[in-house]
Design an enzyme around this catalytic site. Structure first.
Site, PDB file in Angstrom:
ATOM      1  N   ARG A 296      26.198   3.577  38.191  1.00 32.33           N
ATOM      2  CA  ARG A 296      27.107   3.862  39.297  1.00 32.33           C
ATOM      3  C   ARG A 296      27.128   5.347  39.629  1.00 32.33           C
ATOM      4  O   ARG A 296      27.141   5.729  40.804  1.00 32.33           O
ATOM      5  CB  ARG A 296      28.514   3.347  38.966  1.00 32.33           C
ATOM      6  N   TYR A 440      24.615  -1.971  45.907  1.00 27.42           N
ATOM      7  CA  TYR A 440      24.315  -2.340  44.525  1.00 27.42           C
ATOM      8  C   TYR A 440      25.121  -1.545  43.509  1.00 27.42           C
ATOM      9  O   TYR A 440      25.775  -0.574  43.841  1.00 27.42           O
ATOM     10  CB  TYR A 440      22.823  -2.318  44.224  1.00 27.42           C
ATOM     11  N   GLU A 441      25.095  -2.053  42.271  1.00 33.02           N
ATOM     12  CA  GLU A 441      25.926  -1.536  41.163  1.00 33.02           C
ATOM     13  C   GLU A 441      27.424  -1.652  41.479  1.00 33.02           C
ATOM     14  O   GLU A 441      28.222  -0.804  41.087  1.00 33.02           O
ATOM     15  CB  GLU A 441      25.565  -0.082  40.812  1.00 33.02           C
ATOM     16  N   GLY A 442      27.785  -2.688  42.179  1.00 29.72           N
ATOM     17  CA  GLY A 442      29.177  -2.918  42.561  1.00 29.72           C
ATOM     18  C   GLY A 442      29.415  -2.410  43.960  1.00 29.72           C
ATOM     19  O   GLY A 442      29.463  -1.197  44.181  1.00 29.72           O
ATOM     20  N   GLN A 447      34.444  -1.120  44.125  1.00 27.94           N
ATOM     21  CA  GLN A 447      34.783   0.162  43.500  1.00 27.94           C
ATOM     22  C   GLN A 447      36.217   0.560  43.826  1.00 27.94           C
ATOM     23  O   GLN A 447      36.948   1.070  42.965  1.00 27.94           O
ATOM     24  CB  GLN A 447      33.815   1.255  43.970  1.00 27.94           C
TER      25      GLN A 447
END
Length: 595
Positions: A296, A440-442, A447
């Site tokens: 992240r 991506y990555e949340g 977030q």
């Protein structure tokens, strides 16, 4: 052909003058990072980015990756040489402990190199970037045998790494995953299932690919409480460290994407693949979160990298493109028209991007420095403060830098007019590549919810209270400093808005959780604006100190850019506060059928 120049000078100024990097020399690895070593590392990293990675960016976009009939994947022309240059230069293990073949230098330096690499070539930089994330998870949660087996080869670059979370029916809600792991009776497990969106899942850059895969052991509890993490190599590793038989993992297809074409985003099929448990059974998310948090922060760096390269090319074009005359009279009377950089709206656009980039770079490096302190300090209280900062700022760095990175790439594209829409100018690629970082990555909405739902109330709000107190102390200590007044006043106003939003949530979100959900993104960006404003105040303090020693056009320019941020960008906190206080009533009022 677009160009890229790594911002070495700005990184050095932030590290040395703004953050006091050398004051951490008591931490492990920092003693080796003397000023001359830091400058040499950044200079060489810049050379790699500018001369090796950047020339391959457009090539990778045009060619993309190709899946062959046997399931193997061919990367674009020149990628293997570019990856080899990265690996052989020792960049993979820059901050990995020396016992595994790394250099043991601070993670902060690696973060700066990540910006250079992602600004030069986002798709190619993801191969080593994902490997570094996998190494981070193994360093924390892997067994001694796993570390000895995998880390030296990954540091060397001979083997790469991935993370495998997402499944066709399961993205954010990992509790729904179906990939199963069956014990083999010898300490290993047999994994079966399908993962999608796996970046660098299959390629021709390395001898082996070390997949970190989450799965559910037979009989494990449902939901996230029953998730375990496994290391599953593409090729099994023999006792002597050599590569053995091909494992039961393969690339089923390559996704056809909007951008990052040079990175192979794969559907991965696990057909009884042999894997080994990493960490404790049913505690896989704890282990995977190490990698996810690394990723992240790295994705936030990607947003900044795309914003920076788009800005550089927009500035070059604005200085060269002749259109119209300045409102105050011709600036290039010997030419048919003035360059468009004379126009206030063009200046507004470019100043906005630059003001963001410089503050975002400081925020990124400040956060990376806190990661080093959290991992390396022997002072428990200091470690706690650093870990509080990391927890609070990880969703902010990821979401704010990628939201703005994409928006800035679009703004930079606009500077080219119709040429910005033509592929040969390269601006389209920056826009397309930057877009994935918001997802991506949340995804960034997640977030925001993570910030509001988990990070803000954690430990009674200790992290947020610590941040508010730090900024307030800076304002109080420098309120009478004449040179800093253009920065301290706006920062105090933004801080007041942040405090007001925090109090509003405390009073209105517990009884009506939708209020938190409806205001989460605005709150995240409000916090991000104040954090960036705080960075500009600290940059201004360092610039003024430098000016006091010797007049510098560069420092004078920084102060102007900083004032632009304070006057025209930081006041957005007031708008965010109004939106938050509007609550969720109209947001949630319509029935689903009415949409």
């Amino acid at each position: 052909m677009p160009s890229y120049k790594a911002p070495v000078e700005d990184v050095l100024f932030i590290l040395n003058d703004v953050l006091g990097f050398q004051r951490q020399s008591n931490l492990k690895g920092f003693a080796d990072a003397s000023p001359d070593v830091v400058e040499a590392v950044l200079t060489e990293g810049a050379k790699l980015a500018e001369e090796v990675l950047a020339p391959l960016n457009a090539v990778g976009d045009r060619e993309g990756c190709t899946r062959q009939a046997d399931g193997s994947v061919t990367t674009p022309k020149g990628y293997r040489a570019g990856y080899d240059a990265y690996a052989k230069g020792g960049w993979m293990g820059l901050s990995v402990p020396e016992e595994f073949g790394g250099q043991g230098l601070p993670h902060t330096l690696n973060t700066a190199i990540q910006e250079f690499a992602s600004g030069a070539n986002l798709a190619l930089s993801m191969y080593p970037g994902l490997t570094q994330g996998a190494m981070a998870a193994l360093l924390v949660h892997g067994s001694d045998e796993q570390k000895a087996t995998y880390l030296p080869k990954m540091v060397e670059g001979a083997w790469t790494g991935t993370m495998n979370l997402t499944e066709p029916h399961c993205g954010t809600d990992l509790g729904l995953l179906k990939t199963k792991a069956v014990p083999n009776g010898d300490g290993s497990y047999s994994l079966t299932g399908t993962k999608i969106f796996i970046s660098a899942g299959e390629h021709d850059l390395s001898e082996n690919i070390v997949h970190l895969v989450i799965a559910r052991i037979e009989g494990a509890p449902a939901g996230t409480k029953g998730i375990s993490l496994f290391v599953v190599p593409k090729f099994l590793v023999n006792p002597d460290g050599s590569l053995g038989a091909r494992n039961g993992v393969s690339c089923g297809s390559i996704e056809h994407k909007m951008g990052i074409h040079g990175n192979s985003t794969c559907v991965m099929n696990y057909d009884g693949a042999t894997g080994w448990l990493v960490g404790q059974e049913n505690r896989g998310l704890n282990a995977m979160f190490v990698m996810m948090n690394e990723a992240r922060l790295a994705v936030g760096v990607q947003g900044l990298g795309q914003s920076e390269v788009a800005y550089q090319n927009a500035v070059a074009y604005a200085k060269d493109r002749l259109q119209g005359r300045a409102l105050t009279g011709a600036k290039a009377p010997d030419k048919a028209a003035d360059p468009i950089i004379v126009h206030p709206d063009v200046r507004r656009t470019l100043m906005g991007i630059r003001a963001f980039n410089e503050a975002a770079r400081a925020l990124m490096l400040w956060t990376a420095l806190q990661a080093d302190i959290g991992h390396r300090s022997e002072d428990a209280a200091e470690r706690q403060r650093a870990e509080d900062h990391m927890g609070l700022m990880t969703p902010v760095v990821k979401a704010v830098l990628t939201d703005k990175g994409f928006a800035n790439a679009v703004e930079a594209q606009q500077m080219f007019g119709g040429h910005g829409y033509i592929e040969e100018w390269g601006m389209s690629q920056f826009v397309r590549d930057a877009r994935i970082a918001m997802i991506y990555e949340g995804a960034n909405g997640i977030q925001a919810m993570d910030l509001i739902g988990r990070k803000l109330p954690k430990d009674g709000g200790r992290a947020m209270m610590g941040f508010l107190a730090e900024v307030q102390t800076f304002v109080k200590d420098h309120g009478e400093d004449e040179g800093l007044k253009p920065f301290v006043g706006p920062l105090q106003a933004g801080l007041n808005d942040l405090q007001g939003a925090t109090m509003w949530f405390m009073q209105n979100a517990f009884s009506k959780p939708d209020n938190a959900g409806a205001g989460a993104t605005d709150y995240l960006h409000l916090l991000g604006l104040v954090a960036l404003g705080y960075m500009w105040a600290r940059i201004a303090k360092a610039a003024l100190a430098s000016q006091a020693e010797a007049a510098s056009d560069r420092m004078a320019d920084k102060l102007v850019v900083g004032r632009f941020f304070m006057e025209r960008m930081l006041p957005e906190t007031a708008l965010r506060l109004v939106r938050i206080k509007a609550g969720s009533e109209t947001t949630m009022a319509l029935a689903a059928e009415a949409f």
